[in-house]
Scaffold this active site. Sequence first.
Site, PDB file in Angstrom:
ATOM      1  N   HIS A 119       0.842  -1.196   0.000  1.00  0.00           N
ATOM      2  CA  HIS A 119       0.000   0.000   0.000  1.00  0.00           C
ATOM      3  C   HIS A 119       0.883   1.254   0.000  1.00  0.00           C
ATOM      4  O   HIS A 119       2.099   1.168   0.211  1.00  0.00           O
ATOM      5  CB  HIS A 119      -0.947   0.019   1.212  1.00  0.00           C
TER       6      HIS A 119
HETATM    7  P1  TYD Z   1      -2.380  -3.848   7.198  1.00  0.00           P
HETATM    8  O1  TYD Z   1      -2.440  -2.473   6.653  1.00  0.00           O
HETATM    9  O2  TYD Z   1      -2.792  -4.981   6.299  1.00  0.00           O
HETATM   10  O3  TYD Z   1      -0.918  -4.154   7.768  1.00  0.00           O
HETATM   11  P2  TYD Z   1       0.487  -4.142   6.988  1.00  0.00           P
HETATM   12  O4  TYD Z   1       0.626  -2.791   6.395  1.00  0.00           O
HETATM   13  O5  TYD Z   1       1.511  -4.415   8.039  1.00  0.00           O
HETATM   14  O6  TYD Z   1       0.467  -5.220   5.964  1.00  0.00           O
HETATM   15  O7  TYD Z   1      -3.244  -3.877   8.522  1.00  0.00           O
HETATM   16  C1  TYD Z   1      -3.701  -5.090   9.097  1.00  0.00           C
HETATM   17  C2  TYD Z   1      -4.967  -4.805   9.875  1.00  0.00           C
HETATM   18  O8  TYD Z   1      -4.685  -4.006  11.026  1.00  0.00           O
HETATM   19  C3  TYD Z   1      -6.006  -4.052   9.055  1.00  0.00           C
HETATM   20  O9  TYD Z   1      -7.272  -4.586   9.390  1.00  0.00           O
HETATM   21  C4  TYD Z   1      -5.906  -2.638   9.571  1.00  0.00           C
HETATM   22  C5  TYD Z   1      -5.464  -2.830  11.004  1.00  0.00           C
HETATM   23  N1  TYD Z   1      -4.654  -1.718  11.561  1.00  0.00           N
HETATM   24  C6  TYD Z   1      -5.113  -1.026  12.660  1.00  0.00           C
HETATM   25  O10 TYD Z   1      -6.225  -1.275  13.174  1.00  0.00           O
HETATM   26  N2  TYD Z   1      -4.331  -0.040  13.198  1.00  0.00           N
HETATM   27  C7  TYD Z   1      -3.117   0.263  12.688  1.00  0.00           C
HETATM   28  O11 TYD Z   1      -2.425   1.179  13.205  1.00  0.00           O
HETATM   29  C8  TYD Z   1      -2.649  -0.468  11.526  1.00  0.00           C
HETATM   30  C9  TYD Z   1      -1.314  -0.155  10.904  1.00  0.00           C
HETATM   31  C10 TYD Z   1      -3.444  -1.458  11.003  1.00  0.00           C
END
Ligand code: TYD
Length: 130
Positions: free
Chosen positions: A51
Amino acid sequence: MFIDDIRVIDIPKIQDNRGNLSAIEKDILPFTFKRVYYLYDIPSGAYRGGHAHKEQLEFLIALSGSFDVKLEDKLGNKKLVRLNRPNKGLLIPNMIWRELENFSSGAVCLVIASDVYQESDYIRGIEDFK
Ligand code: TYD
């Protein structure tokens, strides 16, 4: 922001015979942070990220172990940074695509972010990003 705006920043290390201590304060980061989160217990072969953020800046540190960060700007310029030291951090400006992979066993990724979690700040499709 573009690939040349990505920086690896040295975090000062205070070293003595009891071990090392690093602190992030004052002007080490070019933003004030509102959130800290961390990735841990990461299974071998896992892929994270995938992302870009519209507005938020993030600073990533391998507190333990190592991992690769693949970065791309919207012009298609790419960069690969391997993080493997707790006193080096990767500054990722907004509008940079990032993917995290090749996590070592026991890796812990600390992320310091310029804002609270907001799903509306994410671009989760590479085509949308480009
Ligand atoms: P995601 O963006 O997929 O993590 P990464 O970038 O590490 O691959 O996030 C995983 C899940 O966690 C998604 O449901 C969003 C949630 N999340 C939060 O609730 N708070 C946060 O600060 C972050 C970064 C993610």
